[in-house]
Design a protein around this motif. Structure first.
Motif, PDB file in Angstrom:
ATOM      1  N   ARG A  64       9.644  25.568   6.587  1.00 43.84           N
ATOM      2  CA  ARG A  64       8.467  26.390   6.092  1.00 43.84           C
ATOM      3  C   ARG A  64       9.339  27.739   5.902  1.00 43.84           C
ATOM      4  NH1 ARG A  64       3.458  25.231   6.691  1.00 43.84           N
ATOM      5  NH2 ARG A  64       2.858  23.206   7.923  1.00 43.84           N
TER       6      ARG A  64
ATOM      7  N   ARG B 188       1.905  33.070  -1.061  1.00 49.47           N
ATOM      8  CA  ARG B 188       3.001  32.063  -0.899  1.00 49.47           C
ATOM      9  C   ARG B 188       3.442  31.763   0.435  1.00 49.47           C
ATOM     10  NH1 ARG B 188       7.012  30.460  -5.007  1.00 49.47           N
ATOM     11  NH2 ARG B 188       7.538  32.344  -5.343  1.00 49.47           N
TER      12      ARG B 188
ATOM     13  N   GLY C 167       0.901  30.488   2.718  1.00 52.29           N
ATOM     14  CA  GLY C 167       0.718  29.109   2.525  1.00 52.29           C
ATOM     15  C   GLY C 167       1.928  28.295   3.140  1.00 52.29           C
TER      16      GLY C 167
ATOM     17  N   VAL D 252      -0.289  25.760   5.087  1.00 50.56           N
ATOM     18  CA  VAL D 252      -0.668  24.635   4.443  1.00 50.56           C
ATOM     19  C   VAL D 252       0.689  23.667   4.603  1.00 50.56           C
ATOM     20  CG1 VAL D 252      -0.774  23.806   2.005  1.00 50.56           C
ATOM     21  CG2 VAL D 252      -1.494  26.205   2.578  1.00 50.56           C
ATOM     22  N   PRO D 253       0.162  22.421   4.637  1.00 50.77           N
ATOM     23  CA  PRO D 253       1.133  21.456   4.983  1.00 50.77           C
ATOM     24  C   PRO D 253       2.269  21.423   3.811  1.00 50.77           C
ATOM     25  CG  PRO D 253      -1.022  20.229   4.995  1.00 50.77           C
ATOM     26  CD  PRO D 253      -1.289  21.815   4.639  1.00 50.77           C
TER      27      PRO D 253
ATOM     28  N   ASP E 114       4.475  19.484   2.347  1.00 53.20           N
ATOM     29  CA  ASP E 114       4.265  18.597   1.100  1.00 53.20           C
ATOM     30  C   ASP E 114       3.236  19.179   0.060  1.00 53.20           C
ATOM     31  OD1 ASP E 114       6.152  16.964   2.056  1.00 53.20           O
ATOM     32  OD2 ASP E 114       4.761  15.506   2.929  1.00 53.20           O
ATOM     33  N   THR E 115       2.226  19.801   0.478  1.00 50.10           N
ATOM     34  CA  THR E 115       1.424  20.251  -0.378  1.00 50.10           C
ATOM     35  C   THR E 115       2.117  21.677  -0.905  1.00 50.10           C
ATOM     36  OG1 THR E 115      -0.419  19.228   0.782  1.00 50.10           O
ATOM     37  CG2 THR E 115      -0.971  21.149  -0.666  1.00 50.10           C
ATOM     38  N   MET E 116       2.451  22.463  -0.197  1.00 53.10           N
ATOM     39  CA  MET E 116       3.126  23.772  -0.489  1.00 53.10           C
ATOM     40  C   MET E 116       3.982  23.858  -1.552  1.00 53.10           C
ATOM     41  SD  MET E 116       1.863  26.913  -0.290  1.00 53.10           S
ATOM     42  CE  MET E 116       2.298  28.140  -1.032  1.00 53.10           C
TER      43      MET E 116
ATOM     44  N   TRP F 232       4.351  21.803  -4.423  1.00 55.07           N
ATOM     45  CA  TRP F 232       3.614  21.916  -5.599  1.00 55.07           C
ATOM     46  C   TRP F 232       2.795  23.171  -5.780  1.00 55.07           C
ATOM     47  CZ3 TRP F 232      -1.514  21.606  -6.054  1.00 55.07           C
ATOM     48  CH2 TRP F 232      -2.018  20.943  -4.921  1.00 55.07           C
ATOM     49  N   LEU F 233       2.131  23.392  -4.690  1.00 56.33           N
ATOM     50  CA  LEU F 233       0.868  24.449  -4.674  1.00 56.33           C
ATOM     51  C   LEU F 233       1.720  25.827  -5.001  1.00 56.33           C
ATOM     52  CD1 LEU F 233      -1.695  25.132  -4.288  1.00 56.33           C
ATOM     53  CD2 LEU F 233      -1.570  25.505  -1.956  1.00 56.33           C
TER      54      LEU F 233
END
Length: 238
Positions: free
Chosen positions: A86, A169, A172, A176-177, A179-181, A183-184
């Motif tokens: 993170r 960001r 996030g 946010v998980p 793996d999601t972050m 690409w997000l």
């Protein structure tokens, strides 16, 4: 000076101060497989030389080169931090926030940094439009005050949007998980650029373009009238 050389001259600061160090970083890291530290160190050479050259030879700071150098130095320091996915996600946002803050500070100082990227698109390599820009930017034209407000607004929009993107960001990265972050974060970055393009275009680029056109046309009329008056005077004298 040809049209192509004029455009190249306008783009040169962005190419040398931004594109070269950023491009060399990704080439060294992705193409040659060097470490992050080594890629950052080598890509810092050009902005470091440009910054020192500006201080020693020109007695002034090079804003673009100096900003990229600061970002690279911060990146070098943060490259020692590892182990927390993170934190690594948030690191890129923290680094890019330096760019956003640099842009906002340049607006406050009356030297909007994003002008270097906007100017060539508005001038289009045309000598008359470039001369009109100089008159408007220097205060010699009737619309100079409005023109300079729009010039500052352009950089202000980009600085504010990029700073908001960095904050989003970072938030996030810790909410946010992972793996999601991964690409997000890219989606957020692309979305921020789209917003900045649209808002700055309508708020600053389009009206500045109209002012440039009007100023260039007004100057052309003055010059045409001067030539006509000159010929008439010669005719009368004869």
């Amino acid at each position: 000076m040809t049209k192509n050389s004029s455009v190249l001259d306008n783009f040169r600061p962005l190419i040398v101060d931004v594109a070269v160090p950023l491009g060399s970083y990704y080439l060294l890291k992705g193409g040659f497989g060097t470490s992050t530290f080594a890629a950052l160190a080598w890509s810092s050479v050009v902005p470091a030389v440009r910054t020192l050259w500006g201080l020693v030879r020109e007695r002034r700071t090079n804003a673009l080169a100096g900003l990229i150098l600061v970002v690279n130095v911060v990146s070098l320091l943060l490259s020692f931090v590892s182990g927390d996915p993170r934190l690594m996600l948030a690191k890129d946002s923290g680094i890019s926030s330096v760019v956003a803050l640099g842009i906002l500070v340049s607006v406050a100082l009356g030297k909007p940094m994003m002008t270097a990227g906007m100017k060539p698109f508005l001038i289009k390599g045309d000598a008359a439009r470039e001369a009109a820009w100089e008159r408007l930017a220097s205060g010699a034209a009737a619309d100079s005050a409005a023109f300079r407000r729009k010039e500052r607004a352009f950089s202000l929009v980009w600085g504010a949007v990029l700073l908001a993107e960095c904050v989003a960001r970072v938030v996030g990265a810790y909410t946010v998980p992972v793996d999601t972050m991964v690409w997000l974060g890219t989606v957020v970055l692309v979305g921020a650029f789209a917003v900045a393009f649209v808002v700055s275009g309508g708020l600053a680029v389009e009206p500045m373009g109209r002012m440039l056109t009007a100023e260039a046309q007004a100057q052309a009329r003055i010059e045409a009238e001067g030539r006509k008056t000159g010929r008439s005077a010669v005719t009368v004298a004869a």
